[in-house]
Design a protein around this motif. Structure first.
Motif, short mmCIF file in Angstrom:
data_model
loop_
_atom_site.label_atom_id
_atom_site.label_comp_id
_atom_site.label_asym_id
_atom_site.label_seq_id
_atom_site.Cartn_x
_atom_site.Cartn_y
_atom_site.Cartn_z
N THR A 66 11.02 -15.22 -0.99
CA THR A 66 11.14 -16.53 -1.64
C THR A 66 10.40 -16.54 -2.98
OG1 THR A 66 11.06 -17.45 0.58
CG2 THR A 66 10.90 -19.02 -1.20
N ASN A 67 9.19 -15.92 -2.99
CA ASN A 67 8.37 -16.06 -4.20
C ASN A 67 8.47 -14.85 -5.15
OD1 ASN A 67 6.70 -14.01 -3.18
ND2 ASN A 67 5.22 -15.43 -2.30
N GLY A 68 9.40 -13.94 -4.86
CA GLY A 68 9.64 -12.84 -5.82
C GLY A 68 8.73 -11.63 -5.63
N THR A 69 7.90 -11.61 -4.56
CA THR A 69 7.07 -10.42 -4.31
C THR A 69 7.97 -9.25 -3.93
OG1 THR A 69 5.32 -11.85 -3.50
CG2 THR A 69 5.15 -9.53 -2.89
N PHE A 70 9.05 -9.54 -3.20
CA PHE A 70 10.07 -8.53 -2.88
C PHE A 70 11.39 -8.96 -3.53
CE2 PHE A 70 8.21 -7.39 1.59
CZ PHE A 70 7.23 -6.62 0.99
N LEU B 115 0.84 -1.21 0.00
CA LEU B 115 0.00 0.00 0.00
C LEU B 115 0.87 1.25 0.00
CD1 LEU B 115 -2.86 -0.71 2.56
CD2 LEU B 115 -3.08 -0.20 0.14
N SER B 116 1.95 1.18 0.80
CA SER B 116 2.78 2.37 0.96
C SER B 116 3.53 2.71 -0.33
CB SER B 116 3.75 2.22 2.13
OG SER B 116 4.77 1.34 1.80
N GLU B 117 3.65 1.72 -1.25
CA GLU B 117 4.29 2.02 -2.54
C GLU B 117 3.45 3.04 -3.32
OE1 GLU B 117 7.16 1.34 -3.36
OE2 GLU B 117 7.77 -0.54 -2.42
N GLU C 76 8.25 -4.15 -9.69
CA GLU C 76 7.96 -3.06 -10.64
C GLU C 76 8.57 -1.74 -10.15
OE1 GLU C 76 5.73 -5.02 -9.15
OE2 GLU C 76 3.92 -3.95 -8.52
N VAL C 77 8.69 -1.56 -8.85
CA VAL C 77 9.29 -0.33 -8.31
C VAL C 77 10.83 -0.45 -8.38
CG1 VAL C 77 9.47 1.19 -6.31
CG2 VAL C 77 7.28 0.14 -6.89
N ALA C 78 11.34 -1.65 -8.12
CA ALA C 78 12.80 -1.86 -8.25
C ALA C 78 13.27 -1.55 -9.67
CB ALA C 78 13.15 -3.30 -7.88
#
Ligand SMILES: C[S@@+](CC[C@H](N)C(=O)[O-])C[C@H]1O[C@@H](n2cnc3c(N)ncnc32)[C@H](O)[C@@H]1O
Length: 269
Positions: free
Chosen positions: A254-258, A8-10, A185-187
């Motif tokens: 682990t799953n690529g969310t971050f 959300l904070s993104e 997407e932000v990275a």
């Protein structure tokens, strides 16, 4: 929940700034004298070359220190004037100052309580801590040879404003040494943010796997510490914040969310 808040904070800079400032002000109130780091750590996947030699008193913080070492080793810091933005409980600035031997190191953090903790805890010639905002830094223009920033920038309201400040305070030829996590997407926007501020990217490494390895290896130790110092009501929140194995934040890595990235950038001469 923490993952949802980060997502959300993104999308809301004001919410992001509010959320993280409240959280870190709260954390700085924990008067645990040996708690010096708040990052997820780094462990190489393949043992390559020499293992970083640490003093016995630094060993418990090996993984967090290795993250700083990986970031700081991109350039020679010996004899330079440097600052760390988002220095937290001060262990990173202290490590870099003691092992990489800059002439002077200033740790800056938004939390006045954290700064007071650092001023009491890490007392060395040439090392100081000041309260301030990453987006409005209290440094003179063109006064620093290098700016370090480790796992702090995800809290800021405006990444372009922060990187603009880094460009302003660096001397021509000075370096910006950065590591942090984001949603992918932000990275993906980070290189453009650095370049639009006038910085050249000289090194880039995706380090998600190395951070995850450190999180796995350090989970048991961190969980024991949390169980000693945190009330049972707060324990689930702290398990997520510390990305203990099995927590949703650990799963997000682990799953690529971050994803976690490291950059070294240079202000052109
Ligand atoms: C996850 S902690 C990392 C601390 C330290 N770099 C480490 O690795 O142990 C993030 C830090 O960034 C600081 N921070 C957040 N927003 C900031 C801002 N706008 N200006 C300066 N510091 C900020 C927080 O107070 C917190 O200490």
């Amino acid at each position: 929940m923490l993952g949802l808040l980060v997502r959300l904070s993104e999308y809301s800079p004001a919410f992001r700034r509010f959320l993280w400032r409240r959280w870190y002000q709260y954390l700085a109130g924990y008067d645990v004298s040996y708690w010096h780091f708040m990052n997820y750590g780094y462990e190489p996947l393949e043992p390559s070359g020499e293992r970083l030699e640490l003093l016995p008193s630094d060993e418990p913080n090996r993984y967090s220190i290795q993250l700083y070492h990986q970031v700081a080793s991109a350039v020679e810091l010996r004899g330079l004037t440097i600052a760390e933005i988002g220095s937290g409980r001060g262990g990173g600035s202290s490590f870099v100052h003691r092992y990489h031997k800059p002439a002077s190191t200033t740790g800056l953090d938004f939390s006045a309580k954290a700064v007071r903790f650092c001023q009491r805890t890490h007392q060395l010639p040439g090392l100081s801590y000041v309260q301030g905002d990453a987006e409005r830094q209290p440094f003179e223009s063109a006064s620093l040879d290098a700016v370090l920033n480790v796992e702090s920038s995800h809290c800021y309201g405006s990444m372009p404003r922060f990187v603009g400040e880094v460009h302003r305070v660096l001397k021509p030829g000075g370096h910006f040494l950065f590591a942090d996590f984001r949603v992918p997407e932000v990275a993906a926007e980070l290189p453009r943010v650095f370049e639009q501020a006038g910085l050249e990217i000289v090194e880039h490494q995706e380090i998600t796997a190395e951070v995850l390895r450190a999180l796995s290896l350090d989970s048991e130790r961190k969980l024991k510490l949390l169980e000693q110092h945190v009330s049972s009501r707060w324990l689930p929140t702290f398990r997520r914040f510390a990305a203990i194995e099995g927590s949703d934040v650990f799963e997000h890595f682990t799953n690529g969310t971050f994803v976690y990235h490291r950059y070294a950038c240079r202000k052109p001469v």
